[in-house]
Design an enzyme around this catalytic site. Structure first.
Site, PDB file in Angstrom:
ATOM      1  N   HIS A 185       0.796  -1.419  -0.048  1.00 39.44           N
ATOM      2  CA  HIS A 185       0.136  -0.116   0.155  1.00 39.44           C
ATOM      3  C   HIS A 185       0.909   1.284   0.079  1.00 39.44           C
ATOM      4  CE1 HIS A 185      -3.707  -2.088   2.253  1.00 39.44           C
ATOM      5  NE2 HIS A 185      -3.137  -2.848   0.976  1.00 39.44           N
ATOM      6  N   GLU A 220       1.153   3.785   1.888  1.00 39.42           N
ATOM      7  CA  GLU A 220       1.733   4.216   3.244  1.00 39.42           C
ATOM      8  C   GLU A 220       2.947   3.323   3.663  1.00 39.42           C
ATOM      9  OE1 GLU A 220      -2.861   5.040   3.362  1.00 39.42           O
ATOM     10  OE2 GLU A 220      -1.497   3.411   2.498  1.00 39.42           O
ATOM     11  N   CYS A 251      -5.407   1.937   5.819  1.00 36.92           N
ATOM     12  CA  CYS A 251      -6.322   0.922   6.514  1.00 36.92           C
ATOM     13  C   CYS A 251      -5.614   0.515   7.854  1.00 36.92           C
ATOM     14  CB  CYS A 251      -5.983  -0.324   5.645  1.00 36.92           C
ATOM     15  SG  CYS A 251      -4.368  -0.988   5.253  1.00 36.92           S
ATOM     16  N   CYS A 255      -1.694  -0.199   7.596  1.00 36.53           N
ATOM     17  CA  CYS A 255      -1.130   0.880   7.288  1.00 36.53           C
ATOM     18  C   CYS A 255      -0.962   1.910   8.585  1.00 36.53           C
ATOM     19  CB  CYS A 255      -1.460   1.682   6.013  1.00 36.53           C
ATOM     20  SG  CYS A 255      -1.331   0.830   4.569  1.00 36.53           S
TER      21      CYS A 255
END
Length: 165
Positions: free
Chosen positions: A57, A59, A87, A90
């Site tokens: 992801h 991040e 999420c 993250c």
């Protein structure tokens, strides 16, 4: 929520990275790392599909690349701007990296409404980080419409590709 004009440029950079991720065939998410002093240090986009790593992801990519390039100490006390609300994975990674503030563009609700159902981990970033010690400030949405526009582009691409299949 404490949003200032200084939050707009790093958020726009995260949104720009989300568009670049989408154009590279990845999910439409980007993130920007800003130092305690307000300097933009690094920008990254989602690479899940191109890397074959489901944890990539935006991040997570940001934290990995910034810690490798700049050192772990750089992350301590920093702010991360994410084009979409982080999420649970993250959010946890940002906490463990020492980030003290998270600012997001599109909320989970907006992401779900634009992109539809699918795999959902329905917990807000603020909920994941509630009670964290040291505390992590979560602010958002910021530039929500601009962030959602990239998500709509992704939804339109998805719809076109499913029609052509």
């Amino acid at each position: 929520m404490t949003i200032t004009p200084d939050d707009l440029t790093p958020m726009q950079l995260a949104i720009d990275a989300s568009r670049a991720a989408l154009q590279a065939g990845n999910s439409p998410y980007g993130a920007t790392l800003v130092s305690v002093g307000g300097e933009v240090l690094h920008v990254a986009g989602n690479t899940q599909l191109s890397s074959g790593d489901f944890t990539s992801h935006a991040e997570m990519v940001l934290v990995r690349e910034a810690s490798s390039r700049l050192g772990l100490a750089t992350l301590r006390g920093s702010t991360v701007y994410a084009s979409g609300e982080p999420c649970a994975m993250c959010s946890g990674a940002l906490f463990w990296a020492g980030v003290s503030r998270v600012v997001y563009g599109a909320s989970n609700d907006v992401m779900g409404a634009v992109l539809g159902a699918g795999d959902v981990l329905p917990i807000r970033c603020e909920q994941v980080l509630a009670g964290a010690s040291p505390a992590v400030q979560v602010d958002g949405p910021v530039l929500a419409e601009a962030a959602a526009a990239v998500l709509r582009e992704a939804a339109a691409l998805r719809a076109r590709s499913s029609v052509s299949e």
